[in-house]
Design a protein around this motif. Structure first.
Motif, PDB file in Angstrom:
ATOM      1  N   GLU A  16      39.911  11.774  10.546  1.00 59.16           N
ATOM      2  CA  GLU A  16      41.373  12.066  10.734  1.00 59.16           C
ATOM      3  C   GLU A  16      42.323  11.326   9.843  1.00 59.16           C
ATOM      4  O   GLU A  16      43.191  11.916   9.212  1.00 59.16           O
ATOM      5  N   LEU A  17      42.296   9.868  10.409  1.00 60.36           N
ATOM      6  CA  LEU A  17      43.356   8.956   9.618  1.00 60.36           C
ATOM      7  C   LEU A  17      43.224   9.068   7.910  1.00 60.36           C
ATOM      8  O   LEU A  17      44.350   9.334   7.321  1.00 60.36           O
ATOM      9  N   ASN A  18      42.342   9.184   7.583  1.00 61.18           N
ATOM     10  CA  ASN A  18      41.838   9.310   6.059  1.00 61.18           C
ATOM     11  C   ASN A  18      42.754  10.509   5.478  1.00 61.18           C
ATOM     12  O   ASN A  18      43.416  10.642   4.488  1.00 61.18           O
ATOM     13  N   TYR A  19      41.998  11.723   6.055  1.00 60.35           N
ATOM     14  CA  TYR A  19      42.652  13.037   5.405  1.00 60.35           C
ATOM     15  C   TYR A  19      44.178  13.027   5.740  1.00 60.35           C
ATOM     16  O   TYR A  19      44.873  13.678   4.711  1.00 60.35           O
ATOM     17  N   ILE A  20      44.598  12.846   6.584  1.00 60.49           N
ATOM     18  CA  ILE A  20      46.097  12.752   7.016  1.00 60.49           C
ATOM     19  C   ILE A  20      46.870  11.725   6.130  1.00 60.49           C
ATOM     20  O   ILE A  20      48.046  12.312   5.350  1.00 60.49           O
ATOM     21  N   THR A  21      46.469  10.698   6.123  1.00 66.07           N
ATOM     22  CA  THR A  21      46.975   9.872   4.976  1.00 66.07           C
ATOM     23  C   THR A  21      47.065  10.307   3.447  1.00 66.07           C
ATOM     24  O   THR A  21      48.125  10.304   2.918  1.00 66.07           O
ATOM     25  N   ASP A  22      45.811  11.147   3.220  1.00 68.18           N
ATOM     26  CA  ASP A  22      45.768  11.708   1.865  1.00 68.18           C
ATOM     27  C   ASP A  22      46.821  12.929   1.822  1.00 68.18           C
ATOM     28  O   ASP A  22      47.691  12.807   0.646  1.00 68.18           O
ATOM     29  N   ALA A  23      47.349  13.444   2.790  1.00 67.00           N
ATOM     30  CA  ALA A  23      48.170  14.730   2.875  1.00 67.00           C
ATOM     31  C   ALA A  23      49.524  14.028   2.556  1.00 67.00           C
ATOM     32  O   ALA A  23      50.208  14.525   1.765  1.00 67.00           O
ATOM     33  N   ILE A  24      49.904  12.787   3.504  1.00 67.05           N
ATOM     34  CA  ILE A  24      51.178  12.216   3.422  1.00 67.05           C
ATOM     35  C   ILE A  24      51.329  11.676   1.971  1.00 67.05           C
ATOM     36  O   ILE A  24      52.328  11.779   1.396  1.00 67.05           O
ATOM     37  N   GLU A  25      50.259  11.149   1.319  1.00 61.47           N
ATOM     38  CA  GLU A  25      50.422  10.213   0.048  1.00 61.47           C
ATOM     39  C   GLU A  25      50.945  11.460  -1.050  1.00 61.47           C
ATOM     40  O   GLU A  25      51.465  11.062  -1.956  1.00 61.47           O
ATOM     41  N   ALA A  26      50.078  12.419  -0.920  1.00 59.81           N
ATOM     42  CA  ALA A  26      50.191  13.833  -1.822  1.00 59.81           C
ATOM     43  C   ALA A  26      51.707  14.234  -1.557  1.00 59.81           C
ATOM     44  O   ALA A  26      51.995  15.303  -2.384  1.00 59.81           O
ATOM     45  N   GLU A  27      52.151  14.218  -0.483  1.00 63.52           N
ATOM     46  CA  GLU A  27      53.648  14.468   0.043  1.00 63.52           C
ATOM     47  C   GLU A  27      53.563  15.758   0.183  1.00 63.52           C
ATOM     48  O   GLU A  27      54.366  16.657   0.118  1.00 63.52           O
ATOM     49  N   TRP A  28      52.526  16.453   0.588  1.00 66.68           N
ATOM     50  CA  TRP A  28      52.299  17.872   1.164  1.00 66.68           C
ATOM     51  C   TRP A  28      52.021  17.680   2.602  1.00 66.68           C
ATOM     52  O   TRP A  28      51.080  17.680   3.218  1.00 66.68           O
TER      53      TRP A  28
END
Length: 393
Positions: A16-28
């Motif tokens: 969960e944290l990995n994927y949410i972090t990825d989405a935030i870093e991609a700014e989507w």
């Protein structure tokens, strides 16, 4: 004070944290992004449908499902009275009218009474089922799979075919439940009827915080569901809209959470099955006057909620049992108030409501989270047993 044991809470021990972090870093983070497409695709693969459409929540999905089923103002929709009210309210959104049906011992809709209602209380004229008492056309049936159990889908689909009715499966509590035998063997809850709807609310077996999903065997319905749920855009560049659409989209952050949760679903079901079996063996065999309700034998349930059933109301009070557990810092919940008895629905037709009334007074849900330890389960059982002894068993 003893540790608090909640009724049903999320389990975040995967990506969960990995994927949410990825989405935030991609700014989507809003209603566009790769995780929405991924979640829809992986969800469809899990329940074995060609396509799934993510939406804001289960209620939004049910609203759209009714629209896609052709329900309009002054139509009638057959619904269960024993369910959460979100399964019924969308009927009112369309200025249509619910007709309430009783439950059977699975807690799902009683299909024998549904058949009796169609046969005796309606006329079938020009491929339309007309309610004799109101003169209105009955357009659809909303079937709810209660607590991860599964309604008798062969029966309801036969009735729907005979009377030209659309069927919507409210599978908001039954993600992962599927048939073990019969003509729908291997079919998942939500994938048998015309349209299926799921929920990812915080208390569901997997969660995106909010969020929902729609599926259908009809690709045209899925295409239209996506269109209506995303503001009915006919041309996104110059903002052309030929119909009234809805802002029922899921966010990319929610979808990222959903992808991680879906990866763990089968493990969650295994844990919930083990805990269910502990509850059932200890309570059914050891506490006279109480039992844990069964799931249907012809399905693999997802074991979402566990229902403590009071066999002997003369000896035990649901309210007192729940109060006793609350004092022990254990959360429980009564079954929902019957919808046909709620103020907004007092004037709607209810047909032969009997078993639902009995179950309403006898059922309480006990802790069932997928992160519940065996020690937690035994503590709940011990506190129930202490209450039973105090009541003079």
């Amino acid at each position: 004070m003893d540790k608090f044991i909640p009724l049903s809470v999320p389990n975040f021990k995967g990506n969960e944290l990995n994927y949410i972090t990825d989405a935030i870093e991609a700014e989507w983070v809003s209603t566009g992004g790769a995780y929405i497409d991924r979640f829809e695709s992986e969800f469809a693969a899990y329940v074995q449908t060609e396509r799934a459409v993510a939406c804001q929540n289960g209620t939004a999905g049910l609203h759209l499902a009714l629209i896609l089923a052709g329900v309009e103002a002054d139509h009638e929709v057959i619904v269960p009275t024993l369910t959460f009210i979100a399964a019924v309210n969308p009927v009112k959104y369309l200025n249509a009218h619910p007709v309430f049906m009783d439950c059977d011992d699975s807690l799902c809709m009683d299909m024998s009474k549904l058949k009796k209602f169609c046969l005796e209380e309606c006329n079938f004229i020009d491929s339309k089922l007309i309610n004799k008492s109101t003169g209105r056309q009955i357009k659809a049936i909303v079937v709810v799979h209660i607590f991860g159990n599964m309604a008798d889908m062969p029966a309801v689909m036969d009735i729907a075919e005979e009377y030209n009715l659309k069927v919507i499966e409210d599978a908001t509590e039954a993600l992962g439940t599927y048939c073990l035998e019969g003509r729908y063997k291997g079919k998942y809850a939500g994938t048998i009827a015309d349209i299926g709807v799921y929920s990812f609310n915080g208390n569901k077996i997997i969660t995106t915080g909010g969020g929902g999903m729609m599926v259908s065997r009809d690709p045209g319905i899925m295409k239209r569901a996506k269109y209506l749920s995303t503001q009915a855009k006919d041309d996104a560049e110059i903002f052309l809209h030929n119909e009234v659409g809805y802002n029922y989209r899921m966010t990319n952050l929610q979808a990222a959470l959903g992808v991680a949760q879906l990866e763990q679903l089968e493990n969650f079901i295994s844990i919930k099955k083990e805990n269910y079996q502990i509850y059932k063996s200890k309570i059914n065999d050891g506490l006279n006057g109480l039992k844990i309700l069964d799931f249907r034998e012809d399905i693999r349930p997802n074991y979402w909620f566990y229902s403590l059933y009071i066999v002997n109301l003369e000896k035990y009070s649901r309210k007192r049992i729940m109060e006793s557990l609350a004092k022990a810092n254990i959360q429980t919940r009564p079954i929902w108030g019957l919808i046909h008895e709620q103020k907004p629905y007092l004037h709607n037709q209810a047909f032969m409501i009997e078993k639902a009334l009995a179950y309403y007074t006898r059922v309480a849900n006990i802790p069932c989270s997928s992160n519940l330890s065996a020690n937690d389960v035994y503590r709940v059982i011990d506190k129930i047993a202490i209450h039973v002894v105090k009541q003079g068993d």
